[in-house]
Write an enzyme that holds these catalytic residues in place. Structure first.
Site, PDB file in Angstrom:
ATOM      1  N   GLU A 264      -4.603 -30.414  44.897  1.00  0.00           N
ATOM      2  CA  GLU A 264      -5.310 -30.847  43.590  1.00  0.00           C
ATOM      3  C   GLU A 264      -6.022 -32.188  43.661  1.00  0.00           C
ATOM      4  OE1 GLU A 264      -2.101 -29.654  43.812  1.00  0.00           O
ATOM      5  OE2 GLU A 264      -1.411 -28.913  41.915  1.00  0.00           O
TER       6      GLU A 264
ATOM      7  N   CYS B 126       2.231 -29.924  40.143  1.00  0.00           N
ATOM      8  CA  CYS B 126       3.610 -30.792  39.633  1.00  0.00           C
ATOM      9  C   CYS B 126       3.217 -31.794  38.541  1.00  0.00           C
ATOM     10  CB  CYS B 126       3.765 -31.811  40.889  1.00  0.00           C
ATOM     11  SG  CYS B 126       2.788 -32.883  41.159  1.00  0.00           S
TER      12      CYS B 126
HETATM   13 ZN   LIG Z   1       1.053 -32.242  42.743  1.00  0.00          ZN
END
Ligand SMILES: [Zn+2]
Ligand SMILES: [Zn+2]
Lengths: 173, 312
Positions: free
Chosen positions: A59, A93
């Site tokens: 990301e 995350c």
């Molecule tokens: Zn991450």
């Protein structure tokens, strides 16, 4: 909204392709694609080993590319991110969920959950919590191609440490 | 500075209610403890001693816990008689009237909690010397101060919302391994900590941002000339060598946000010191990621106390 509709499946399959590229490069196989009005803004996959920088998750890599594009075109990135959807193979995350809120992403579609670091409900709820200076919560949709996403991670950890006794198939991103 | 510790360490003890009675025949004490532990164990309060001694007008009296009120079938004095019947303890061994009292609901983890708990009822306690050292005010070393000064110096270059500075250093070899300041005017993710982590990566032949490369060469060489030795560090066992900040300390002007705190965790930082707490901070304010039991890496955190801040 057609959650598991053709468009979402189509873009998620593209994200899976990115994850496979990471696997081929010896990186943790997580891939993503940022889409705005049916147009691909950027793709990304994990580059932690390549950059020796533990923050270079798929990301972050892809957000970076979009910002670079905006800077070179002299465009504002805030409105762009607002109307953009992220497709990512694994639940972002805690760090990435925070980053996605900081750039003000519209919607996040992810495959499997991330039991170790997940920031969209699995470990912390960064995506929804009321956090000062973090803008509005994230819209999240999960479960699209989750089996395929897990399978890639299993391949990675099997290849790396096949003899680990009692090694739990937990996800490390 | 102070350590940022979990509430279970810093908060006063919590208590539960118990039924207790004085032992009038002290010769029976060990028998009473034995049968009570058999028939009326305290499964949720294994940290409590069963008997306490109290001095009454210079005379030692012994008191025993009969049961936790929450566990008792009948939490009234009549319970006392039920217990006598169930255990076969002769009624003359105990006082005629039992009474309610308070005792610690969990085992104390610090000496301060232990002292507080024992005022109510004695408990078992294992002193953790390392933890005790973290409880008071901690002095900064000369190297800590040097790094913190550099972090403030860096923060002056900050652009964007917060003007933060960050220094990542190896305290063992006393080298600055990475530096950063806020560049969020141009890039919403370039917080000082993200920049500093990338700076460490640049020092070690990696890195993702070219802007970081510039400040790395500018500042890291200033304090500690980059040498091949700087890239080598003591490795701990296991797979930790994969992570660039293993064993390092981060010096930050501000408490890091969730993204930055998690990026330090991903990099396996050993210790973080920050000066100013922030509302959205993730090392003690909004979240406490550094001691979260669900996360695979924990690290210690210190912060400057308010009374240490210069008053203006
Ligand atoms: Zn991450
Ligand atoms: Zn931050």
């Amino acid at each position: 909204m057609d959650l598991f509709g053709e468009a979402n499946k189509y873009w998620m399959s593209k994200a899976l392709n990115e994850a496979k590229k990471a696997l081929d490069r010896g990186e943790v196989p997580v891939g993503c694609i940022f889409v705005c009005n049916n147009e691909v803004l950027s793709t990304g996959s994990n580059k932690v080993t390549e950059t020796k920088n533990a923050t270079q998750h798929a990301e972050i890599v892809a957000i970076d590319e979009i910002i670079e594009q905006c800077i070179s075109k002299g465009e504002d990135n805030e409105n762009l991110f607002n109307s953009t959807t992220l497709y990512v193979t694994v639940e972002p995350c805690i760090m990435c969920a925070a980053a996605l809120r900081l750039v003000g992403i519209g919607t996040v579609v992810f495959g499997c959950h991330n039991d170790r670091f997940g920031g969209c409900g699995s470990v912390k709820n960064v995506s929804q919590d009321d956090i000062p200076q973090y803008g509005k919560p994230l819209n999240t949709i999960s479960g699209i191609y989750s089996e395929e996403s897990i399978e890639l991670l299993k391949q990675f950890y099997k290849g790396e440490n096949p003899n680990a006794p009692g090694h739990k198939k937990k996800i490390k991103v | 500075m102070n350590y940022v510790l979990s509430d279970s360490i810093t908060q006063p003890i919590t208590t539960d209610n118990f039924l207790a009675v004085e032992i009038t025949n002290s010769k029976q004490t060990s028998h009473i403890i034995k049968v009570l532990n058999e028939k009326y164990p305290l499964p949720h309060h294994k940290h409590l001693r069963r008997v306490k001694s109290v001095l009454v007008e210079g005379r030692k009296t012994l008191h025993v816990l009969l049961c936790a009120v929450a566990d008792a079938a009948d939490p009234t004095a009549s319970c006392h008689h039920t217990i006598l019947k169930d255990t076969g303890i002769p009624s003359e061994a105990l006082a005629a009237e039992s009474y309610h009292c308070q005792a610690a609901s969990r085992q104390p983890v610090t000496r301060a909690q232990y002292d507080e708990a024992c005022k109510l009822w004695p408990t078992f306690f294992h002193e953790d010397q390392e933890l005790e050292k973290k409880l008071g005010l901690i002095a900064m070393s000369e190297f800590d101060k040097k790094c913190m000064n550099l972090a403030y110096q860096l923060s002056n270059h900050g652009k964007g919302g917060f003007k933060c500075g960050a220094v990542i250093a190896d305290t063992d070899s006393q080298r600055v391994m990475g530096v950063g300041y806020s560049m969020s005017d141009a890039h919403p993710l370039k917080h000082s900590v993200m920049v500093a982590i990338d700076s460490v990566a640049h020092q070690q032949g990696g890195g993702a941002w070219s802007s970081t490369a510039r400040i790395t060469s500018q500042y890291c060489s200033e304090i500690s000339p980059a040498s091949p030795k700087a890239k080598k560090k003591k490795m701990e066992t296991g797979r930790e060598e994969d992570y660039i900040c293993t064993g390092y300390t981060a010096y930050l002007t501000h408490e890091p946000c969730t993204m930055c705190a998690m990026s330090l965790l991903h990099s396996r930082i050993k210790h973080v010191h920050y000066e100013m707490a922030t509302k959205s901070g993730a090392l003690g304010s909004q979240y406490s990621l550094h001691y979260d039991p669900q996360l695979n890496h924990n690290f210690t955190v210190t912060r400057k106390q308010l009374d240490e801040l210069p008053s203006d």
